[in-house]
Scaffold this active site. Structure first.
Site, PDB file in Angstrom:
ATOM      1  N   TYR A 153      36.531 -32.148 -11.126  1.00  0.00           N
ATOM      2  CA  TYR A 153      35.704 -30.964 -10.899  1.00  0.00           C
ATOM      3  C   TYR A 153      36.099 -30.335  -9.551  1.00  0.00           C
ATOM      4  CZ  TYR A 153      31.823 -27.792 -10.103  1.00  0.00           C
ATOM      5  OH  TYR A 153      31.084 -26.659  -9.826  1.00  0.00           O
ATOM      6  N   PRO A 183      29.103 -21.693  -3.847  1.00  0.00           N
ATOM      7  CA  PRO A 183      27.720 -22.164  -3.695  1.00  0.00           C
ATOM      8  C   PRO A 183      27.662 -23.682  -3.571  1.00  0.00           C
ATOM      9  CG  PRO A 183      28.028 -20.863  -5.717  1.00  0.00           C
ATOM     10  CD  PRO A 183      29.378 -21.260  -5.219  1.00  0.00           C
TER      11      PRO A 183
HETATM   12  P1  NDP Z   1      24.985 -23.215 -16.038  1.00  0.00           P
HETATM   13  O1  NDP Z   1      25.321 -24.438 -16.811  1.00  0.00           O
HETATM   14  O2  NDP Z   1      23.567 -22.786 -15.973  1.00  0.00           O
HETATM   15  O3  NDP Z   1      25.869 -21.987 -16.557  1.00  0.00           O
HETATM   16  C1  NDP Z   1      27.199 -22.147 -16.937  1.00  0.00           C
HETATM   17  C2  NDP Z   1      27.618 -20.969 -17.771  1.00  0.00           C
HETATM   18  O4  NDP Z   1      29.009 -21.111 -18.104  1.00  0.00           O
HETATM   19  C3  NDP Z   1      26.846 -20.899 -19.072  1.00  0.00           C
HETATM   20  O5  NDP Z   1      26.489 -19.565 -19.318  1.00  0.00           O
HETATM   21  C4  NDP Z   1      27.849 -21.371 -20.105  1.00  0.00           C
HETATM   22  O6  NDP Z   1      27.627 -20.688 -21.334  1.00  0.00           O
HETATM   23  C5  NDP Z   1      29.157 -20.893 -19.492  1.00  0.00           C
HETATM   24  N1  NDP Z   1      30.303 -21.618 -20.026  1.00  0.00           N
HETATM   25  C6  NDP Z   1      30.583 -22.927 -19.889  1.00  0.00           C
HETATM   26  N2  NDP Z   1      31.692 -23.234 -20.602  1.00  0.00           N
HETATM   27  C7  NDP Z   1      32.114 -22.078 -21.177  1.00  0.00           C
HETATM   28  C8  NDP Z   1      33.186 -21.745 -22.040  1.00  0.00           C
HETATM   29  N3  NDP Z   1      34.077 -22.665 -22.446  1.00  0.00           N
HETATM   30  N4  NDP Z   1      33.317 -20.473 -22.449  1.00  0.00           N
HETATM   31  C9  NDP Z   1      32.436 -19.530 -22.043  1.00  0.00           C
HETATM   32  N5  NDP Z   1      31.393 -19.774 -21.233  1.00  0.00           N
HETATM   33  C10 NDP Z   1      31.233 -21.046 -20.815  1.00  0.00           C
HETATM   34  O7  NDP Z   1      25.547 -23.476 -14.581  1.00  0.00           O
HETATM   35  P2  NDP Z   1      25.667 -22.545 -13.276  1.00  0.00           P
HETATM   36  O8  NDP Z   1      25.085 -21.220 -13.492  1.00  0.00           O
HETATM   37  O9  NDP Z   1      25.184 -23.364 -12.157  1.00  0.00           O
HETATM   38  O10 NDP Z   1      27.247 -22.469 -13.167  1.00  0.00           O
HETATM   39  C11 NDP Z   1      27.963 -21.260 -13.081  1.00  0.00           C
HETATM   40  C12 NDP Z   1      29.189 -21.493 -12.220  1.00  0.00           C
HETATM   41  O11 NDP Z   1      28.788 -21.882 -10.919  1.00  0.00           O
HETATM   42  C13 NDP Z   1      30.114 -22.601 -12.710  1.00  0.00           C
HETATM   43  O12 NDP Z   1      31.447 -22.181 -12.529  1.00  0.00           O
HETATM   44  C14 NDP Z   1      29.785 -23.779 -11.785  1.00  0.00           C
HETATM   45  O13 NDP Z   1      30.876 -24.646 -11.646  1.00  0.00           O
HETATM   46  C15 NDP Z   1      29.495 -23.026 -10.506  1.00  0.00           C
HETATM   47  N6  NDP Z   1      28.698 -23.715  -9.503  1.00  0.00           N
HETATM   48  C16 NDP Z   1      27.466 -24.228  -9.777  1.00  0.00           C
HETATM   49  C17 NDP Z   1      26.725 -24.839  -8.787  1.00  0.00           C
HETATM   50  C18 NDP Z   1      25.398 -25.466  -9.045  1.00  0.00           C
HETATM   51  O14 NDP Z   1      24.981 -26.352  -8.262  1.00  0.00           O
HETATM   52  N7  NDP Z   1      24.655 -25.054 -10.068  1.00  0.00           N
HETATM   53  C19 NDP Z   1      27.212 -24.888  -7.405  1.00  0.00           C
HETATM   54  C20 NDP Z   1      28.522 -24.350  -7.238  1.00  0.00           C
HETATM   55  C21 NDP Z   1      29.214 -23.746  -8.240  1.00  0.00           C
HETATM   56  P3  NDP Z   1      27.754 -21.329 -22.798  1.00  0.00           P
HETATM   57  O15 NDP Z   1      27.358 -22.761 -22.708  1.00  0.00           O
HETATM   58  O16 NDP Z   1      26.824 -20.484 -23.603  1.00  0.00           O
HETATM   59  O17 NDP Z   1      29.184 -21.109 -23.158  1.00  0.00           O
HETATM   60  C1  8X3 Z   2      28.342 -27.666  -7.958  1.00  0.00           C
HETATM   61  C2  8X3 Z   2      27.845 -28.278  -6.687  1.00  0.00           C
HETATM   62  O1  8X3 Z   2      27.788 -30.413  -5.297  1.00  0.00           O
HETATM   63  O2  8X3 Z   2      27.691 -30.676  -7.700  1.00  0.00           O
HETATM   64  O3  8X3 Z   2      29.580 -27.089  -7.817  1.00  0.00           O
HETATM   65  O4  8X3 Z   2      29.738 -30.058  -6.640  1.00  0.00           O
HETATM   66  S1  8X3 Z   2      28.306 -29.929  -6.596  1.00  0.00           S
END
Ligand code: NDP
Ligand code: 8X3
Length: 254
Positions: A153, A183
């Site tokens: 990851y 984030p």
């Molecule tokens: P969520 O799981 O709430 O949202 C993830 C989104 O990505 C969903 O809408 C999902 O939609 C979509 N997704 C995942 N796989 C696919 C795919 N193969 N094709 C199309 N869409 C896809 O998580 P977050 O909102 O937290 O995450 C959003 C981004 O932020 C990610 O890149 C994550 O790595 C990043 N992030 C998150 C953090 C956290 O702590 N939450 C911190 C730092 C970064 P669906 O399943 O409908 O396809």
């Molecule tokens: C998501 C935040 O701390 O799980 O990117 O890597 S952490």
């Protein structure tokens, strides 16, 4: 004509919150994700609330030919994309390197890295025709420091950082802004997905402190997109008050 933002991963978390804030600020929105029902329901809510136009693009960003076809086949009006928000992504598992699953690793590489590249390549021809185009990539604090059990990851998010820097250089001549936002811990569906739908374990991730909320990141994404055309935020790292970086997160006893 209204501006158009294309948001990948719009069915929950940051993507859904961004769909809300951009709709509230008079953008038309393309919603990309795999869960079509969630996207359709969000489209109805946004159109009723804000009166903008919303296009649902059900798509797995891991599927290169499906991504290419979906963007090539957009109706002409939807090709005028001004902003691409590369947000779709996930962590699958949290295991030491020796115990982690190759399938999980491939899912993360195919989504967070290859998916971002497929979508960017498919949308770029449209962005290049705009005057003030902008690509916003969602990285992570995991793209700044590698932590135990974060292995692949973290690697995919380090790659998002590198790709963002590279895009910024190579697209200079096309006057396309490239912003990467990193984030820290935010309470979305992220941990539920990472921990394979174990809701109790996912809840524990956010106990003892107030994590970021999806709306916090959406506000920041919107801010980066709202600056004058000559001003670029290249990179931002954003955590909640309890978190210093990937390693240091201060939790109160619960
Ligand atoms: P969520 O799981 O709430 O949202 C993830 C989104 O990505 C969903 O809408 C999902 O939609 C979509 N997704 C995942 N796989 C696919 C795919 N193969 N094709 C199309 N869409 C896809 O998580 P977050 O909102 O937290 O995450 C959003 C981004 O932020 C990610 O890149 C994550 O790595 C990043 N992030 C998150 C953090 C956290 O702590 N939450 C911190 C730092 C970064 P669906 O399943 O409908 O396809
Ligand atoms: C998501 C935040 O701390 O799980 O990117 O890597 S952490």
């Amino acid at each position: 004509m209204k501006k158009i933002i294309c948001i990948t991963g719009a069915s929950s978390g940051f993507g859904e919150a961004c769909a809300n804030i951009f709709s509230a600020n008079h953008y038309d929105v393309i919603l990309v994700g795999r869960r079509e029902e969630k996207l359709r329901s969000l489209k109805t809510t946004l159109e009723e609330k804000f009166g903008n136009q919303v296009l649902v693009l059900p798509l797995d960003v891991q599927k290169r030919s499906a991504v290419e076809a979906a963007f090539q086949n957009l109706a002409e009006q939807w090709k005028n994309i001004n902003i691409l928000l590369n947000n779709a992504g996930l962590a699958a598992g949290r295991d030491n390197f020796d115990e982690a699953s190759l399938d999980d690793w491939e899912t993360m590489i195919d989504t967070n890295l290859k998916g971002l590249l497929y979508v960017s390549k498919a949308v770029l021809p449209y962005l290049m025709k705009q005057k003030n185009a902008h690509i916003i990539n969602i990285g992570s604090t995991a793209g700044k420091q590698v932590y135990q059990k974060g292995n692949v990851y973290c690697a995919t998010k380090h790659a998002v950082q590198a790709i963002s820097e590279s895009m910024r250089i190579d697209l200079l001549a096309h006057k396309i802004k490239v912003t990467v936002i990193h984030p820290g811990a935010a309470e979305t569906e992220f941990s539920l997905v990472r921990l394979k739908q174990n809701a109790a374990e996912a809840k524990k991730v956010y106990e003892g402190y107030e994590p970021l909320h999806a709306e916090d990141i959406a506000n920041i994404v919107f801010y980066t997109a709202s600056l004058p055309s000559h001003v670029c935020i290249n990179e931002l790292e954003v955590t909640c008050l309890a978190q210093a970086n990937s390693f240091y997160l201060f939790k109160e006893p619960v």
